[in-house]
Design an enzyme around this catalytic site. Structure first.
Site, PDB file in Angstrom:
ATOM      1  N   LYS A  14       0.863  -1.195   0.000  1.00  0.00           N
ATOM      2  CA  LYS A  14       0.000   0.000   0.000  1.00  0.00           C
ATOM      3  C   LYS A  14       0.902   1.249   0.000  1.00  0.00           C
ATOM      4  O   LYS A  14       1.956   1.220  -0.618  1.00  0.00           O
ATOM      5  CB  LYS A  14      -0.965  -0.046   1.188  1.00  0.00           C
ATOM      6  CG  LYS A  14      -1.690  -1.415   1.238  1.00  0.00           C
ATOM      7  CD  LYS A  14      -2.795  -1.490   2.225  1.00  0.00           C
ATOM      8  CE  LYS A  14      -3.416  -2.882   2.162  1.00  0.00           C
ATOM      9  NZ  LYS A  14      -4.573  -3.031   3.012  1.00  0.00           N
ATOM     10  N   HIS A 102      -8.402  -3.432  -6.023  1.00  0.00           N
ATOM     11  CA  HIS A 102      -8.311  -3.553  -4.560  1.00  0.00           C
ATOM     12  C   HIS A 102      -9.471  -2.775  -3.936  1.00  0.00           C
ATOM     13  O   HIS A 102      -9.866  -1.726  -4.443  1.00  0.00           O
ATOM     14  CB  HIS A 102      -6.968  -3.003  -4.070  1.00  0.00           C
ATOM     15  CG  HIS A 102      -6.699  -3.344  -2.643  1.00  0.00           C
ATOM     16  ND1 HIS A 102      -7.257  -2.632  -1.604  1.00  0.00           N
ATOM     17  CD2 HIS A 102      -5.973  -4.339  -2.081  1.00  0.00           C
ATOM     18  CE1 HIS A 102      -6.872  -3.188  -0.460  1.00  0.00           C
ATOM     19  NE2 HIS A 102      -6.100  -4.226  -0.726  1.00  0.00           N
ATOM     20  N   GLU A 104      -9.582  -0.844  -1.525  1.00  0.00           N
ATOM     21  CA  GLU A 104      -9.263   0.564  -1.222  1.00  0.00           C
ATOM     22  C   GLU A 104      -9.400   1.422  -2.474  1.00  0.00           C
ATOM     23  O   GLU A 104      -9.829   2.577  -2.410  1.00  0.00           O
ATOM     24  CB  GLU A 104      -7.860   0.655  -0.600  1.00  0.00           C
ATOM     25  CG  GLU A 104      -7.873   0.126   0.829  1.00  0.00           C
ATOM     26  CD  GLU A 104      -6.577  -0.500   1.296  1.00  0.00           C
ATOM     27  OE1 GLU A 104      -5.513  -0.248   0.700  1.00  0.00           O
ATOM     28  OE2 GLU A 104      -6.627  -1.270   2.291  1.00  0.00           O
ATOM     29  N   GLU A 174     -10.681 -10.815  -0.786  1.00  0.00           N
ATOM     30  CA  GLU A 174     -10.324  -9.985   0.363  1.00  0.00           C
ATOM     31  C   GLU A 174     -11.594  -9.378   0.960  1.00  0.00           C
ATOM     32  O   GLU A 174     -12.071  -8.330   0.484  1.00  0.00           O
ATOM     33  CB  GLU A 174      -9.404  -8.847  -0.066  1.00  0.00           C
ATOM     34  CG  GLU A 174      -8.067  -9.288  -0.589  1.00  0.00           C
ATOM     35  CD  GLU A 174      -7.001  -8.216  -0.350  1.00  0.00           C
ATOM     36  OE1 GLU A 174      -6.025  -8.534   0.328  1.00  0.00           O
ATOM     37  OE2 GLU A 174      -7.168  -7.084  -0.812  1.00  0.00           O
ATOM     38  N   GLY A 180      -6.880  -4.913   7.406  1.00  0.00           N
ATOM     39  CA  GLY A 180      -6.294  -3.981   8.366  1.00  0.00           C
ATOM     40  C   GLY A 180      -7.016  -3.933   9.702  1.00  0.00           C
ATOM     41  O   GLY A 180      -6.785  -3.022  10.497  1.00  0.00           O
ATOM     42  N   SER A 220      -5.848  -9.416   7.021  1.00  0.00           N
ATOM     43  CA  SER A 220      -5.260  -9.757   8.324  1.00  0.00           C
ATOM     44  C   SER A 220      -4.565 -11.120   8.329  1.00  0.00           C
ATOM     45  O   SER A 220      -4.646 -11.854   9.320  1.00  0.00           O
ATOM     46  CB  SER A 220      -6.327  -9.657   9.432  1.00  0.00           C
ATOM     47  OG  SER A 220      -6.822  -8.329   9.526  1.00  0.00           O
TER      48      SER A 220
END
Ligand code: 13P
Length: 260
Positions: A14, A102, A104, A174, A180, A220
């Protein structure tokens, strides 16, 4: 997983590590990993764009069997797209794997399924392998929509690809609520969704492609939970965020087979 699907463990850094830190981290990782680790597992690191040239030079000079990856790219080869980087530019830097979609990027930067599909096609056209990310939010999970959400993302992300292209790519499951947060999916949940992804790939591109496609779990992943996640039959690897920033932790994840 069947022996012909070689696990892929990828570190998505990231927006962490400048190029000095990146060099140190990869040197330390290379020191920790042994030849048989690379025989058993493909290992990639996905640093920020500014580190790619430094890591390419290090990997080439020291002949490291670590694959260089990127986190994102634009779908056009060049043009007036301020701030963007093309797949072709990444390929020239020795990048072989590029993350697309992703969560994000989807949540913070407006990536849609349609744009993810364009990126996937550009990555393939540039001769690299896409890691196509899919995953549900906590809200969607609680509403019982996980499989439907993931299925839609897989179908849209892989739309228009030929079966042999699908066979060579990587899908990363994911779950957004696990990224996170320190809260990973249980191995059983990860297995159930990864199996569903494989079934959807089979429906889209045929049985051979479904058997060949590699499916990573991300969210995680740590040295302490990697082995039980990797033990699942449809989990072929891991996409690791936070724990990949530390070379020791990342090496222990790559060496999951030896963790007791
Ligand atoms: P964490 O491992 O920090 O949860 O991040 C997962 C991820 O987003 C990898 O792409």
């Amino acid at each position: 997983m069947p022996a012909d699907r070689k696990p892929l463990i990828s570190g998505n850094w990231k927006m962490h590590h400048n190029h000095y830190e990146a060099i140190q981290t990869v040197q330390k990782l290379a020191f920790r990993l042994h030849p048989d680790d690379y025989e058993d597992v493909d290992v990639s690191v996905h640093p920020p764009f500014t580190n790619l040239r430094s890591l390419q030079t290090l990997i080439d000079a020291d002949k490291l069997p670590i694959l260089l990856g990127a986190q994102h790219c634009h779908w056009e080869p060049k043009g007036a797209f301020t701030g963007e980087v093309s797949a072709e530019m990444l390929a020239k830097l020795g990048v072989t794997l590029v993350i697309a979609g992703h969560s994000e990027r989807r949540q913070l930067f407006g990536d849609t399924d349609e744009l993810v599909n364009k990126r996937v096609k550009a990555i393939l056209a540039a001769g690299m392998t896409p890691i196509v990310c899919v995953g549900e939010t906590l809200e969607q999970r609680e509403a019982g929509e996980t499989e439907a959400v993931v299925e839609d993302q897989v179908r849209a992300g892989l739309q228009g690809l030929k079966p042999d292209q699908v066979a060579g790519l990587v899908v990363a499951y994911e779950p957004v609520w696990a990224i996170g947060t320190g809260r990973n999916a249980t191995p059983e949940d990860a297995q159930a969704v990864c199996a569903h992804v494989r079934a959807v790939v089979g429906d889209l591109a045929g049985r051979d492609a479904a058997e060949a496609v590699r499916i990573q779990y991300g969210g995680s992943v740590k040295p302490t939970n990697a082995a039980e996640l990797m033990a699942q039959p449809d989990v072929d690897g891991a996409l690791v965020g936070g724990a990949s920033l530390d070379a020791d932790d990342f090496a222990r994840i790559v060496q999951y087979r030896h963790v007791t």
